[in-house]
Design a protein around this motif. Structure first.
Motif, PDB file in Angstrom:
ATOM      1  N   THR A  31      24.811   0.812  -7.598  1.00 59.20           N
ATOM      2  CA  THR A  31      25.126   1.480  -8.859  1.00 59.20           C
ATOM      3  C   THR A  31      25.304   0.452  -9.977  1.00 59.20           C
ATOM      4  OG1 THR A  31      27.482   1.433  -8.373  1.00 59.20           O
ATOM      5  CG2 THR A  31      26.244   3.396  -7.675  1.00 59.20           C
ATOM      6  N   PRO A  32      25.030   0.837 -11.222  1.00 58.24           N
ATOM      7  CA  PRO A  32      25.147  -0.123 -12.322  1.00 58.24           C
ATOM      8  C   PRO A  32      26.586  -0.583 -12.574  1.00 58.24           C
ATOM      9  CG  PRO A  32      24.569   2.054 -13.152  1.00 58.24           C
ATOM     10  CD  PRO A  32      24.511   2.123 -11.663  1.00 58.24           C
ATOM     11  N   TYR A  49      13.115   3.886  -4.287  1.00 56.27           N
ATOM     12  CA  TYR A  49      13.788   3.598  -5.559  1.00 56.27           C
ATOM     13  C   TYR A  49      15.085   4.410  -5.671  1.00 56.27           C
ATOM     14  CZ  TYR A  49      14.708   3.957 -10.579  1.00 56.27           C
ATOM     15  OH  TYR A  49      15.301   3.973 -11.818  1.00 56.27           O
ATOM     16  N   LEU A  50      15.011   5.689  -5.376  1.00 55.21           N
ATOM     17  CA  LEU A  50      16.202   6.537  -5.463  1.00 55.21           C
ATOM     18  C   LEU A  50      17.278   6.110  -4.461  1.00 55.21           C
ATOM     19  CD1 LEU A  50      14.530  10.020  -6.030  1.00 55.21           C
ATOM     20  CD2 LEU A  50      15.710   8.593  -7.708  1.00 55.21           C
ATOM     21  N   GLU A  51      16.863   5.708  -3.263  1.00 58.54           N
ATOM     22  CA  GLU A  51      17.817   5.213  -2.275  1.00 58.54           C
ATOM     23  C   GLU A  51      18.541   3.969  -2.796  1.00 58.54           C
ATOM     24  OE1 GLU A  51      15.500   4.372   1.200  1.00 58.54           O
ATOM     25  OE2 GLU A  51      15.252   6.495   1.715  1.00 58.54           O
ATOM     26  N   LEU A  52      17.774   3.057  -3.374  1.00 62.47           N
ATOM     27  CA  LEU A  52      18.361   1.804  -3.847  1.00 62.47           C
ATOM     28  C   LEU A  52      19.280   1.994  -5.045  1.00 62.47           C
ATOM     29  CD1 LEU A  52      15.321  -0.613  -3.456  1.00 62.47           C
ATOM     30  CD2 LEU A  52      17.436  -0.620  -2.131  1.00 62.47           C
ATOM     31  N   ASP A  84       0.810  -1.221   0.000  1.00 62.82           N
ATOM     32  CA  ASP A  84       0.000   0.000   0.000  1.00 62.82           C
ATOM     33  C   ASP A  84       0.849   1.280   0.000  1.00 62.82           C
ATOM     34  OD1 ASP A  84       0.968  -0.303   2.548  1.00 62.82           O
ATOM     35  OD2 ASP A  84      -0.924   0.132   3.553  1.00 62.82           O
ATOM     36  N   ALA A  85       2.102   1.169  -0.413  1.00 60.89           N
ATOM     37  CA  ALA A  85       3.000   2.329  -0.442  1.00 60.89           C
ATOM     38  C   ALA A  85       2.507   3.376  -1.445  1.00 60.89           C
ATOM     39  CB  ALA A  85       4.410   1.895  -0.801  1.00 60.89           C
ATOM     40  N   THR A  86       2.686   4.629  -1.100  1.00 63.90           N
ATOM     41  CA  THR A  86       2.291   5.727  -1.994  1.00 63.90           C
ATOM     42  C   THR A  86       3.354   5.953  -3.067  1.00 63.90           C
ATOM     43  OG1 THR A  86       3.381   7.392  -0.645  1.00 63.90           O
ATOM     44  CG2 THR A  86       1.069   6.877  -0.102  1.00 63.90           C
ATOM     45  N   ASP A  87       3.012   6.768  -4.054  1.00 56.36           N
ATOM     46  CA  ASP A  87       3.963   7.102  -5.112  1.00 56.36           C
ATOM     47  C   ASP A  87       5.227   7.731  -4.536  1.00 56.36           C
ATOM     48  OD1 ASP A  87       2.138   6.178  -6.942  1.00 56.36           O
ATOM     49  OD2 ASP A  87       1.526   8.154  -7.658  1.00 56.36           O
ATOM     50  N   ASP A  88       5.067   8.608  -3.554  1.00 56.60           N
ATOM     51  CA  ASP A  88       6.225   9.279  -2.950  1.00 56.60           C
ATOM     52  C   ASP A  88       7.141   8.298  -2.227  1.00 56.60           C
ATOM     53  OD1 ASP A  88       5.364  11.745  -3.877  1.00 56.60           O
ATOM     54  OD2 ASP A  88       4.287  12.213  -2.029  1.00 56.60           O
ATOM     55  N   ALA A 128      13.558  -2.574 -13.017  1.00 53.74           N
ATOM     56  CA  ALA A 128      12.413  -3.323 -13.547  1.00 53.74           C
ATOM     57  C   ALA A 128      11.266  -3.346 -12.536  1.00 53.74           C
ATOM     58  CB  ALA A 128      12.840  -4.738 -13.904  1.00 53.74           C
ATOM     59  N   ALA A 129      11.602  -3.541 -11.267  1.00 52.29           N
ATOM     60  CA  ALA A 129      10.571  -3.558 -10.222  1.00 52.29           C
ATOM     61  C   ALA A 129       9.885  -2.204 -10.130  1.00 52.29           C
ATOM     62  CB  ALA A 129      11.196  -3.930  -8.880  1.00 52.29           C
ATOM     63  N   TYR A 130      10.657  -1.137 -10.169  1.00 58.73           N
ATOM     64  CA  TYR A 130      10.069   0.203 -10.068  1.00 58.73           C
ATOM     65  C   TYR A 130       9.168   0.498 -11.267  1.00 58.73           C
ATOM     66  CZ  TYR A 130       9.576   5.224  -9.600  1.00 58.73           C
ATOM     67  OH  TYR A 130       9.056   6.483  -9.481  1.00 58.73           O
ATOM     68  N   GLU A 131       9.576   0.088 -12.452  1.00 58.98           N
ATOM     69  CA  GLU A 131       8.754   0.330 -13.648  1.00 58.98           C
ATOM     70  C   GLU A 131       7.407  -0.378 -13.545  1.00 58.98           C
ATOM     71  OE1 GLU A 131       9.170   2.406 -16.280  1.00 58.98           O
ATOM     72  OE2 GLU A 131      10.886   3.138 -15.141  1.00 58.98           O
TER      73      GLU A 131
END
Length: 99
Positions: free
Chosen positions: A31-32, A23-26, A13-17, A44-47
């Motif tokens: 790093t790639p 996502y940004l933390e991870l 139930d996490a919000t968009d924020d 992929a999970a975030y998308e």
């Protein structure tokens, strides 16, 4: 294929924020250059669940919730609370029928 909520470490139930912040933390942590597989899995999970429409599509089509009329009703009701639906409008809102 793993659950995107588990991959990102957020509740269903996490919000968009909350999703975007996590996502940004991870992606800062993994790093790639140093963790290419983990970075790709995080992206992929975030998308899959980055906004309400993406989460709805994931829950309906990839988890099997849209296989039953009860699953369709629950998902569409969550997206548009306090609104009555006929069967055609319900299926259209769930993406099962063209608009």
């Amino acid at each position: 294929m793993s659950d995107p909520y588990e991959t990102l470490g957020v509740p269903i139930d996490a919000t968009d924020d909350v999703l975007r912040k996590r996502y940004l933390e991870l992606i800062r942590e993994f790093t790639p250059e140093h963790h290419p597989e983990r970075f790709a899995a995080i992206r992929a999970a975030y998308e899959k669940i980055k906004d309400v429409d993406a989460r709805t599509k994931y829950r309906l089509f990839e988890t099997g919730a849209g296989d039953t009329i009860e699953g369709l009703i629950e998902e569409v009701t969550c997206r548009t609370p306090r609104r009555r639906f006929g069967l055609n409008s319900l299926l259209t809102a769930a993406g099962k029928l063209p608009r």
